[in-house]
Design a protein around this motif. Structure first.
Motif, PDB file in Angstrom:
ATOM      1  N   TYR A 243     -10.223   4.167  -0.930  1.00 26.12           N
ATOM      2  CA  TYR A 243      -9.846   5.561  -0.730  1.00 26.12           C
ATOM      3  C   TYR A 243      -8.490   5.657  -0.030  1.00 26.12           C
ATOM      4  CZ  TYR A 243     -14.881   6.375  -1.406  1.00 26.12           C
ATOM      5  OH  TYR A 243     -16.159   6.407  -1.903  1.00 26.12           O
ATOM      6  N   PRO A 244      -7.687   6.666  -0.382  1.00 19.23           N
ATOM      7  CA  PRO A 244      -6.451   6.904   0.365  1.00 19.23           C
ATOM      8  C   PRO A 244      -6.754   7.525   1.729  1.00 19.23           C
ATOM      9  CG  PRO A 244      -6.720   8.567  -1.342  1.00 19.23           C
ATOM     10  CD  PRO A 244      -7.826   7.567  -1.539  1.00 19.23           C
ATOM     11  N   THR A 245      -5.939   7.167   2.709  1.00 22.25           N
ATOM     12  CA  THR A 245      -6.027   7.777   4.034  1.00 22.25           C
ATOM     13  C   THR A 245      -4.709   8.508   4.309  1.00 22.25           C
ATOM     14  OG1 THR A 245      -5.092   5.849   5.168  1.00 22.25           O
ATOM     15  CG2 THR A 245      -7.489   5.871   4.817  1.00 22.25           C
ATOM     16  N   GLU A 246      -4.557   8.957   5.519  1.00 25.73           N
ATOM     17  CA  GLU A 246      -3.333   9.689   5.865  1.00 25.73           C
ATOM     18  C   GLU A 246      -2.088   8.824   5.717  1.00 25.73           C
ATOM     19  OE1 GLU A 246      -2.717  12.781   9.358  1.00 25.73           O
ATOM     20  OE2 GLU A 246      -2.370  10.739  10.101  1.00 25.73           O
ATOM     21  N   ASP A 247      -2.237   7.507   5.968  1.00 22.08           N
ATOM     22  CA  ASP A 247      -1.054   6.644   5.931  1.00 22.08           C
ATOM     23  C   ASP A 247      -1.224   5.387   5.077  1.00 22.08           C
ATOM     24  OD1 ASP A 247      -2.865   5.294   7.502  1.00 22.08           O
ATOM     25  OD2 ASP A 247      -1.422   4.753   9.074  1.00 22.08           O
ATOM     26  N   GLY A 248      -2.292   5.282   4.319  1.00 23.70           N
ATOM     27  CA  GLY A 248      -2.495   4.076   3.508  1.00 23.70           C
ATOM     28  C   GLY A 248      -3.780   4.165   2.720  1.00 23.70           C
ATOM     29  N   HIS A 249      -4.565   3.077   2.746  1.00 22.49           N
ATOM     30  CA  HIS A 249      -5.832   3.040   2.011  1.00 22.49           C
ATOM     31  C   HIS A 249      -6.878   2.296   2.823  1.00 22.49           C
ATOM     32  CE1 HIS A 249      -3.046   3.920  -1.300  1.00 22.49           C
ATOM     33  NE2 HIS A 249      -4.093   4.427  -1.925  1.00 22.49           N
ATOM     34  N   ILE A 250      -8.136   2.571   2.523  1.00 23.56           N
ATOM     35  CA  ILE A 250      -9.248   1.882   3.166  1.00 23.56           C
ATOM     36  C   ILE A 250     -10.292   1.557   2.108  1.00 23.56           C
ATOM     37  CG2 ILE A 250     -10.405   4.072   3.738  1.00 23.56           C
ATOM     38  CD1 ILE A 250     -11.484   2.717   6.258  1.00 23.56           C
ATOM     39  N   ALA A 251     -10.889   0.372   2.217  1.00 23.26           N
ATOM     40  CA  ALA A 251     -11.970  -0.038   1.331  1.00 23.26           C
ATOM     41  C   ALA A 251     -13.294   0.162   2.069  1.00 23.26           C
ATOM     42  CB  ALA A 251     -11.808  -1.498   0.934  1.00 23.26           C
TER      43      ALA A 251
END
Length: 385
Positions: A243-251
């Motif tokens: 998923y996209p976050t405010e400043d990158g991505h997280i799995a």
């Protein structure tokens, strides 16, 4: 002393699948001799990524063939062929990836060699096996990914078929080939009999899909309904995905949507109390998760999820990965010195044996570099050149 020290492996293969198997055997201590055609040698000597070369050869060739020796022989020349046969008589393993029937035509097929050399382990890589209508079809990695269903399974629902960003079929076939070779060597230690190991790129990629193919074979051939967003596995329920976050991505890996709703303090997520809906409504659930994760930086979410022991991770690029302390602790890179004095940095074997990891300091050989020394070591001088 690594486990295969003292064993001799003849590598007749080129490109990636066969040579990568030979590389793993070299990492385990075997003496690996590339048998190459004069003038041109392994075709991957000229196959470059981003046009990177080291001397006369590609950096890619060095990556796959570090630590090996090069022996030049024209297999169409009777004297060279006889010299190669004498070399085979003293070898433990032979690896080849010619099209089916080529080695038989020149007198180096398994059936011709097994009677004379019963202890030889003979390993072959093909694209689609040695039988059937695809036997003579070009066994190239992208083609295998496309025909095997792997590219079709990859990506989000509305995206076109998406291949992996690397040669997954070749690499996996090489690993499977090593598995078979080591099994035959183990049996040889008990029975003094070698054997034949065969793997195809297609069968390796099919084997890689064993979980999803078993599901498909036993659920009435239901076509997997891939997620419209954040797809990471066609048959796994929410929240599984990137998923996209405010400043990158997280799995986010497997876990309870109910637990995630409590962590996020989300009443909307908390409505999905029935685990059956985590699959049937996964697009709706993933949309809710995606909206929440966009509101804060990745570090905030990983810290929060880690505190609740919910499986997650940052999504690294290579620069970030190599700078991390976790990567440095693996100690998986090495510097290999070239004859010119130049050094190239590359990966080491992923295996540790008795706490030690193999580090081959020798670069890939120049074409024919070791022909004279191999001729002397194996007493091949009696054969006219």
């Amino acid at each position: 002393m690594f486990p295969l020290s003292g064993l001799v492996v003849l590598d007749f293969s080129q490109f990636l699948a066969g040579p990568s198997a030979a590389l793993r055997l070299a990492d385990l201590g075997a003496r690996v001799i590339k048998v190459e055609r004069p003038l041109t040698g392994d075709a991957s000597r000229q196959l470059t990524l981003r046009n990177q070369r080291v001397g006369e050869d590609s950096l890619l060739f060095h990556t796959i063939n570090r630590g090996k020796e090069s022996f030049c022989a024209n297999l169409k020349d009777p004297s060279d062929l006889q010299r190669v046969k004498n070399l085979i008589a003293q070898a433990d393993v032979l690896i080849e990836n010619f099209r089916p029937g080529v080695m038989d035509k020149i007198g180096l097929g398994y059936e011709a060699l097994r009677i004379q050399h019963p202890r030889l382990v003979y390993a072959s890589v093909t694209g689609y096996g040695s039988q059937g209508p695809w036997a003579d079809k070009a066994g190239q990695d992208l083609l295998i990914q496309s025909m095997s269903g792997l590219a079709w399974l990859n990506g989000d629902r509305h995206q076109p078929p998406t291949p992996f960003g690397l040669s997954v079929a070749d690499s996996l076939a090489g690993a499977h080939l090593v598995e078979g070779i080591l099994a035959c060597l183990l049996r040889r230690g008990k029975t003094q009999q070698g054997g034949r190991v065969e793997i195809s790129l297609m069968e390796s990629v099919l084997s890689m899909q064993f979980e999803v193919l078993t599901t498909w074979l036993n659920d009435g051939h239901q076509v997997p309904n891939r997620c419209a967003k954040n797809n990471a596995h066609a048959w796994l329920a929410a929240p599984y995905g990137i998923y996209p976050t405010e400043d990158g991505h997280i799995a986010i890996a497997m876990g309870s949507v109910t637990a995630l709703a409590a962590i996020f303090q989300s009443d909307e997520l908390a409505r999905y109390t029935d685990p059956a809906t985590w699959f049937s409504c996964r697009d709706s659930i993933k949309n809710l998760i995606a909206d929440i994760l966009l509101t804060r930086p990745t570090e905030h979410w990983t810290r929060l999820l880690d505190a609740h022991e919910f499986w997650c991770s940052e999504v690294y690029d290579w620069k970030t990965l190599f700078a991390s302390e976790g990567f440095k602790a693996l100690d998986i890179t090495q510097r290999v010195r070239l004859p010119s004095g130049q050094h190239i940095r590359m990966l080491r074997s992923p295996l540790r044996i008795n706490g030690q990891r193999s580090a081959i300091a020798k670069s890939a050989p120049r074409l024919g570099e070791d022909t004279a020394s191999i001729t002397a070591d194996f007493n091949l001088a009696g054969v006219d050149l």
